[in-house]
Design a protein around this motif. Structure first.
Motif, PDB file in Angstrom:
ATOM      1  N   GLY A  73       2.676 -11.312   6.780  1.00 22.86           N
ATOM      2  CA  GLY A  73       1.823 -10.676   7.773  1.00 22.86           C
ATOM      3  C   GLY A  73       2.488  -9.448   8.318  1.00 22.86           C
ATOM      4  N   SER A  74       1.898  -8.857   9.341  1.00 21.54           N
ATOM      5  CA  SER A  74       2.497  -7.663   9.916  1.00 21.54           C
ATOM      6  C   SER A  74       3.795  -8.055  10.617  1.00 21.54           C
ATOM      7  CB  SER A  74       1.544  -7.010  10.904  1.00 21.54           C
ATOM      8  OG  SER A  74       1.569  -7.724  12.120  1.00 21.54           O
ATOM      9  N   THR A  75       4.729  -7.105  10.666  1.00 23.36           N
ATOM     10  CA  THR A  75       6.042  -7.379  11.244  1.00 23.36           C
ATOM     11  C   THR A  75       5.899  -7.921  12.665  1.00 23.36           C
ATOM     12  OG1 THR A  75       6.878  -5.541   9.964  1.00 23.36           O
ATOM     13  CG2 THR A  75       8.276  -6.341  11.722  1.00 23.36           C
ATOM     14  N   GLU A  76       5.028  -7.269  13.421  1.00 21.62           N
ATOM     15  CA  GLU A  76       4.798  -7.655  14.803  1.00 21.62           C
ATOM     16  C   GLU A  76       4.413  -9.132  14.884  1.00 21.62           C
ATOM     17  OE1 GLU A  76       5.469  -5.475  16.989  1.00 21.62           O
ATOM     18  OE2 GLU A  76       4.884  -6.620  18.777  1.00 21.62           O
ATOM     19  N   GLU A  77       3.409  -9.504  14.090  1.00 20.21           N
ATOM     20  CA  GLU A  77       2.916 -10.879  14.084  1.00 20.21           C
ATOM     21  C   GLU A  77       3.993 -11.880  13.711  1.00 20.21           C
ATOM     22  OE1 GLU A  77      -1.387  -9.996  12.395  1.00 20.21           O
ATOM     23  OE2 GLU A  77      -0.369 -11.651  11.366  1.00 20.21           O
ATOM     24  N   ALA A  97       0.853  -1.190   0.000  1.00 26.16           N
ATOM     25  CA  ALA A  97       0.000   0.000   0.000  1.00 26.16           C
ATOM     26  C   ALA A  97       0.886   1.235   0.000  1.00 26.16           C
ATOM     27  CB  ALA A  97      -0.888  -0.020   1.239  1.00 26.16           C
ATOM     28  N   PRO A  98       0.333   2.397  -0.379  1.00 21.07           N
ATOM     29  CA  PRO A  98       1.137   3.621  -0.348  1.00 21.07           C
ATOM     30  C   PRO A  98       1.660   3.886   1.063  1.00 21.07           C
ATOM     31  CG  PRO A  98      -0.974   4.007  -1.422  1.00 21.07           C
ATOM     32  CD  PRO A  98      -1.027   2.635  -0.870  1.00 21.07           C
ATOM     33  N   GLY A  99       2.912   4.280   1.157  1.00 20.50           N
ATOM     34  CA  GLY A  99       3.496   4.604   2.455  1.00 20.50           C
ATOM     35  C   GLY A  99       3.874   3.404   3.292  1.00 20.50           C
ATOM     36  N   GLU A 100       3.690   2.217   2.725  1.00 16.38           N
ATOM     37  CA  GLU A 100       3.980   1.014   3.490  1.00 16.38           C
ATOM     38  C   GLU A 100       5.334   0.437   3.099  1.00 16.38           C
ATOM     39  OE1 GLU A 100       1.322  -2.851   4.550  1.00 16.38           O
ATOM     40  OE2 GLU A 100       1.787  -2.555   2.440  1.00 16.38           O
ATOM     41  N   VAL A 101       6.018  -0.166   4.066  1.00 16.54           N
ATOM     42  CA  VAL A 101       7.279  -0.854   3.771  1.00 16.54           C
ATOM     43  C   VAL A 101       7.058  -2.351   3.943  1.00 16.54           C
ATOM     44  CG1 VAL A 101       9.695  -1.121   4.380  1.00 16.54           C
ATOM     45  CG2 VAL A 101       8.605   1.112   4.621  1.00 16.54           C
ATOM     46  N   LEU A 102       7.220  -3.080   2.843  1.00 15.89           N
ATOM     47  CA  LEU A 102       7.130  -4.530   2.919  1.00 15.89           C
ATOM     48  C   LEU A 102       8.533  -5.095   2.857  1.00 15.89           C
ATOM     49  CD1 LEU A 102       5.433  -7.257   2.713  1.00 15.89           C
ATOM     50  CD2 LEU A 102       5.872  -7.087   0.271  1.00 15.89           C
ATOM     51  N   ALA A 103       8.886  -5.922   3.831  1.00 15.28           N
ATOM     52  CA  ALA A 103      10.204  -6.555   3.803  1.00 15.28           C
ATOM     53  C   ALA A 103      10.085  -7.925   3.160  1.00 15.28           C
ATOM     54  CB  ALA A 103      10.752  -6.681   5.212  1.00 15.28           C
ATOM     55  N   LEU A 104      10.955  -8.180   2.214  1.00 14.01           N
ATOM     56  CA  LEU A 104      11.013  -9.478   1.573  1.00 14.01           C
ATOM     57  C   LEU A 104      12.213 -10.188   2.185  1.00 14.01           C
ATOM     58  CD1 LEU A 104       9.105 -10.417  -0.602  1.00 14.01           C
ATOM     59  CD2 LEU A 104      10.735  -9.677  -2.315  1.00 14.01           C
ATOM     60  N   VAL A 105      11.948 -11.191   3.017  1.00 15.67           N
ATOM     61  CA  VAL A 105      13.010 -11.801   3.803  1.00 15.67           C
ATOM     62  C   VAL A 105      13.293 -13.208   3.310  1.00 15.67           C
ATOM     63  CG1 VAL A 105      13.671 -12.491   6.136  1.00 15.67           C
ATOM     64  CG2 VAL A 105      12.274 -10.485   5.792  1.00 15.67           C
ATOM     65  N   GLY A 106      14.542 -13.581   3.294  1.00 17.11           N
ATOM     66  CA  GLY A 106      14.884 -14.948   2.934  1.00 17.11           C
ATOM     67  C   GLY A 106      16.377 -15.120   2.946  1.00 17.11           C
ATOM     68  N   GLU A 107      16.807 -16.374   2.895  1.00 18.98           N
ATOM     69  CA  GLU A 107      18.243 -16.630   2.898  1.00 18.98           C
ATOM     70  C   GLU A 107      18.748 -16.624   1.463  1.00 18.98           C
ATOM     71  OE1 GLU A 107      18.782 -20.097   5.518  1.00 18.98           O
ATOM     72  OE2 GLU A 107      18.911 -18.504   6.999  1.00 18.98           O
ATOM     73  N   HIS A 135       6.657  -2.503   7.867  1.00 20.86           N
ATOM     74  CA  HIS A 135       5.309  -2.646   8.416  1.00 20.86           C
ATOM     75  C   HIS A 135       4.849  -4.087   8.291  1.00 20.86           C
ATOM     76  CE1 HIS A 135       5.442   1.610   6.922  1.00 20.86           C
ATOM     77  NE2 HIS A 135       5.174   1.769   8.200  1.00 20.86           N
ATOM     78  N   ARG A 136       5.143  -4.650   7.128  1.00 25.47           N
ATOM     79  CA  ARG A 136       4.748  -6.041   6.910  1.00 25.47           C
ATOM     80  C   ARG A 136       5.950  -6.836   6.400  1.00 25.47           C
ATOM     81  NH1 ARG A 136       0.975  -7.757   3.455  1.00 25.47           N
ATOM     82  NH2 ARG A 136       1.423  -6.059   1.996  1.00 25.47           N
ATOM     83  N   VAL A 137       5.900  -8.158   6.582  1.00 25.30           N
ATOM     84  CA  VAL A 137       7.001  -9.025   6.183  1.00 25.30           C
ATOM     85  C   VAL A 137       6.462 -10.169   5.332  1.00 25.30           C
ATOM     86  CG1 VAL A 137       8.889 -10.485   7.002  1.00 25.30           C
ATOM     87  CG2 VAL A 137       8.088  -8.602   8.410  1.00 25.30           C
ATOM     88  N   ALA A 138       7.178 -10.478   4.248  1.00 29.91           N
ATOM     89  CA  ALA A 138       6.889 -11.699   3.497  1.00 29.91           C
ATOM     90  C   ALA A 138       8.145 -12.559   3.572  1.00 29.91           C
ATOM     91  CB  ALA A 138       6.550 -11.373   2.050  1.00 29.91           C
ATOM     92  N   VAL A 139       7.987 -13.786   4.061  1.00 33.09           N
ATOM     93  CA  VAL A 139       9.142 -14.671   4.215  1.00 33.09           C
ATOM     94  C   VAL A 139       9.207 -15.611   3.021  1.00 33.09           C
ATOM     95  CG1 VAL A 139      10.288 -16.364   5.677  1.00 33.09           C
ATOM     96  CG2 VAL A 139       8.897 -14.554   6.702  1.00 33.09           C
ATOM     97  N   LEU A 140      10.324 -15.563   2.326  1.00 31.62           N
ATOM     98  CA  LEU A 140      10.490 -16.384   1.134  1.00 31.62           C
ATOM     99  C   LEU A 140      11.387 -17.577   1.437  1.00 31.62           C
ATOM    100  CD1 LEU A 140       9.273 -14.367  -0.982  1.00 31.62           C
ATOM    101  CD2 LEU A 140      11.185 -15.059  -2.409  1.00 31.62           C
TER     102      LEU A 140
END
Lengths: 293, 563
Positions: free
Chosen positions: B246-250, B35-45, B232-237
């Motif tokens: 989901g949200s970073t917190e979660e 979403a606008p203004g949102e930071v999504l982290a794409l995490v993985g090794e 704000h949110r994280v996607a784990v690859l």
């Protein structure tokens, strides 16, 4: 022992390329002719290389006769071996000499590096053929001299490549580790550096072999290499060129053989180069590299 | 931190599928939206496909990769979604930089060293036709430099990239990306390679800019602690699939997927939980005695080892005193003194340029000529390995930072591990082979791998082999130079575990050189903080972490991202 683990992989990768297969076929055909020719020739045609088979420049036999009435095909079959042996020896000499000097210069650096590389620059400034002509004019057309002169003129060219490849790996951690274990320099060069620069050296090998064939043939053509009445491709071209229109086989056969051989070795070299460039990096790229000193 | 509630997404990736040319899948249907203004982290090794998934937002695939399905749509400036993968090359090029911007990992490599920074930012504006006149563009350059926290005066804009620090270079990179006010920015590990203090600054800059301009940000990283700070949110690859989103917190507090849990628990924590006690499943209580280990704890460990002399706790095994090194005018180390006792681990903490690697290389005999003495068990060592005896060489061993370059790629693991035995001992071939097998087992590396080449092993396995090479001569001192920094986080944890266990088993002294203070409680008994070639603080881990006395240590602790 380290070489046994590397060369098959590089060779196998190279040979999986179609151009390498073509190159190998061409080379094997010409080398086969050159190696078996001296034995098969007289049995096949009934003539020997220096015996008279008929009148000069007549179309008798498979490829006619030459200016002195000798059988062209017999002489063609016998004329490749000396050329090949000289070319291979000169290449081997140049490669070994160049690799040793290049690795030493690249690994040691400093004054030794300057000494070796500036020295080879001097040698590089002579055109290879002119240098060979000079030496042969002074000492005479001896086989060993041919090998020596061509080998020595290859050395600085190989040394440049070897030095560059050595400089690229000499600060790798595994070399520093070997240094830390107080491995003597000679063994570091032989065991740690050499296996990691085989790629560029193999490419040089092919390239220098191609050049060697050309030089030996050229010198023979000029009458400064292999001497008459020996059968030799380079010499044959010179002897028979006056009858190119009447009886072309005496020129065409050796020219064809040299051309096919050169193209063949070049194709192999090219595929070695492309196979080697695929593995020029010493390791996987570190995607997770972090801050370090 | 929560994302502003919106119905539309600025960036939307649907069922992305990418294969290699040989048909091996890299992405197996990856979807994400920002979403606008949102930071999504794409995490993985490494190898998880996170970079491929991230770069797809720019419509770019690395050479050798083939896009086989799915799409990415980006909201353009007029509010219409544009399908990045379907438009023509020309339109895609015009999207890049103006609508979708990219911030690469290495700022030094991404800036043209021959152009002044003002001009480089100006080029981006010019290419995308931003602003009507040169004056307008010039105003924008000054403005965007100010936004990233750099001076906006003319003199600063006339600087070349090499005149800036790493952090400033990265901020110029960010300024270039934000120059045309993009709707989406893709950040590819932008803080890897920066010091923690600089990292904090850069992260703050990114946060502020995305919030202020309502920019959707895709942050590609392997560092979960950074994720906790910025996303704000994280996607784990994992292996080309999103296993959790989901949200970073979660995701970080209550990970649902087993792999995410593994990742989260592997992250080393300043307070000592994580890494050592969770990653190893059912291994012998690693790390349980390490957190807050005191003097008596260290002494206890060494006393337990029968081979160590009884008074080991009094005489240091490794002693460095008055060590100074200079590269010409530049002094890298100034009068550094350290002691490490048997069975003890000293963490040498320092950021890039602190001289920590120079110090460890001086001890190993790889460094430059130096002033001061390095002695092992009371015997002073020569500066260069060439003048050290075989016994001295045997007693000090060094494990290099990157297992990708420390093993000869043309030698089998067994040959590499055998090397020190060949040169430093007079064991015969059979005894050497036995010793190699024994050591490989000791570092938990299957001896069946001994005949393999390094290329055929994973990063963790290679580092184990490199450690085995260090241990094969049973050294008294083991120097570990950033041994975990080239490895994935879950592998890092197992290597740290291994080193702790080995130290306890073998009772050797260990100098653990690192930039990561979060590892302190997991590996070390004592810490020495190195800054600008000087030890600014030293003491037990507990003392230094709980009540740091030097301002620099406090700053480091404050800037270390926590989860």
């Amino acid at each position: 022992m380290t070489a046994t683990t590397t060369q098959p992989t590089l060779l196998r990768r190279a040979l999986s390329l179609p151009q390498a297969k073509i190159g190998l076929t061409l080379t094997v055909v010409v080398v086969g002719v050159a190696v078996l020719g001296p034995w098969v020739g007289p049995w096949l045609t009934g003539h020997d290389t220096t015996g008279f088979a008929g009148k000069p420049f007549q179309p008798g036999g498979i490829a006619g006769t030459d200016g002195l009435g000798r059988d062209v095909f017999t002489r063609f079959l016998s004329g490749g071996l000396t050329l090949l042996v000289y070319a291979v020896l000169a290449t081997a000499l140049g490669l070994v000499l160049g690799a040793v000097l290049g690795m030493l210069a690249g690994y040691s650096g400093g004054r030794l590096d300057s000494l070796i590389m500036r020295g080879s620059d001097v040698l590089l400034s002579f055109p290879q053929l002119v240098f060979a002509l000079l030496a042969i004019a002074m000492i005479g057309p001896e086989g060993w001299l041919l090998v020596l002169v061509i080998g020595v003129t290859h050395a600085p060219r190989v040394a440049r490549v070897a030095r560059q490849a050595t400089v690229a790996v000499k600060d790798a951690d595994f070399i520093r580790a070997a240094r830390m274990y107080a491995m003597p320099r000679r063994r570091i060069l032989l065991r740690e550096v050499l296996p990691n620069i085989t790629g560029p050296l193999m490419v040089e090998l092919g390239l220098r072999l191609t050049y060697s064939i050309g030089y030996v043939a050229s010198l023979s053509f000029l009458g400064l290499g292999i001497q008459p009445p020996t059968a030799d491709w380079g010499l044959m071209i010179n002897e028979n060129r006056i009858a190119l229109v009447v009886e072309p086989w005496g020129v065409l056969l050796p020219v064809l053989a040299i051309a096919v051989l050169t193209v063949g070795t070049n194709l192999i070299t090219d595929s070695l180069a492309s196979a080697a460039s695929g593995t020029s990096n010493t390791g996987k790229p570190n995607t997770a590299k972090e801050a370090s000193a | 931190m929560t994302a502003p509630a919106t119905v539309t997404h600025t960036l939307l990736a649907r069922e992305l599928r990418v294969d290699t040319a040989t048909g091996h899948p890299v992405l197996k249907g990856v979807s994400y939206e920002i979403a606008p203004g949102e930071v999504l982290a794409l995490v993985g090794e490494s190898g998880s496909g996170k970079t491929t998934a991230g770069l797809a937002a720019l419509g770019h695939f690395r050479r050798g990769l083939i896009h086989t399905g799915g799409g990415v749509s980006v909201q353009s400036d007029d509010g219409e979604p544009v399908s990045v993968l379907e438009v023509g090359d020309r339109q895609r090029r015009s999207l890049r930089g103006s609508t979708v911007a990219y911030i690469p990992q290495d700022p030094a490599a991404s800036l043209n060293p021959a152009l002044r920074i003002g001009k480089q930012i100006g080029e981006v504006l010019e290419t995308h036709g931003y602003g009507a006149s040169a004056a307008e563009r010039s105003t924008r350059i000054a403005e965007v430099l100010g936004e990233v926290g750099l001076p906006d005066d003319e003199a600063y804009r006339r600087r070349y990239p090499h005149e800036l620090s790493g952090g400033q270079q990265q901020r110029v990179g960010i300024a270039m990306a934000f120059a045309c006010r993009p709707n989406v920015v893709v950040l590819d590990e932008p803080t890897t390679g920066l010091d923690v203090t600089t990292q904090t600054l850069v992260l703050r800059t990114i946060s502020a800019l995305t919030t202020e301009h309502d920019t959707a940000a895709l942050y590609i990283t392997h560092d979960l602690a950074v994720v906790a700070t910025i996303a704000h949110r994280v996607a784990v690859l994992r292996r080309g699939e999103v296993v959790e989103c989901g949200s970073t917190e979660e995701v970080l507090r209550a990970p649902a997927h087993a792999y995410t849990r593994e990742l989260v628990t592997a992250v080393p924590h300043l307070d000592g939980t994580g890494a050592t006690d969770t990653s190893g499943s059912g291994r012998s209580t690693p790390g349980s005695s390490t957190p807050g280990a005191t003097e008596s704890g260290a002494a206890g460990a060494s006393a337990a080892d029968m081979e160590v002399a009884g008074d080991a706790e009094h005489t240091p095994v490794l002693s460095v005193s008055g060590l100074s090194v200079a590269y010409g005018e530049h002094r890298v180390l100034r009068d550094v003194s350290l002691d490490v006792r048997a069975g003890e681990c000293l963490m040498l903490l320092g950021e890039s340029g602190s001289g920590k690697t120079t110090l460890s290389q001086c001890v190993a005999g790889l460094g430059l000529p130096h002033a001061g003495t390095v002695s092992v068990s009371g015997t002073p060592l020569a500066a260069s390995t060439q003048r050290r005896t075989a016994e001295q060489l045997r007693s000090v061993q060094y494990v290099f930072q990157s297992p990708y370059s420390s093993l000869n790629p043309r030698k089998t693991i067994a040959q590499s591990v055998e090397l020190p035995l060949r040169t430093l001992t007079d064991l015969d071939a059979a005894a050497r082979r036995e010793r190699v097998t024994e050591t490989l087992e000791r570092v938990r590396l299957d001896p069946a791998l001994a005949g393999r080449l390094p290329d055929e092993l994973s990063g963790g396995q290679r580092q184990r082999a490199a450690i085995a090479r260090g241990l094969v001569t049973t050294p008294d001192v083991l120097l570990c130079d950033e041994v975990t920094s080239a490895l994935d986080v879950s592998v890092q944890a197992t290597i740290v575990d291994l080193l702790c266990e080995l130290r306890r088993e073998l009772g050797m002294a260990m100098l653990f050189v690192t930039h990561n203070i979060a590892l302190a409680r997991h590996v070390a008994d004592r810490i020495a903080v190195l800054r600008g070639g000087e030890v600014v603080e030293s003491g037990t881990v507990g003392e230094v972490l709980d009540s740091p006395s030097h301002e620099y240590t406090r700053e480091l602790l404050a800037n270390t991202p926590r989860m």
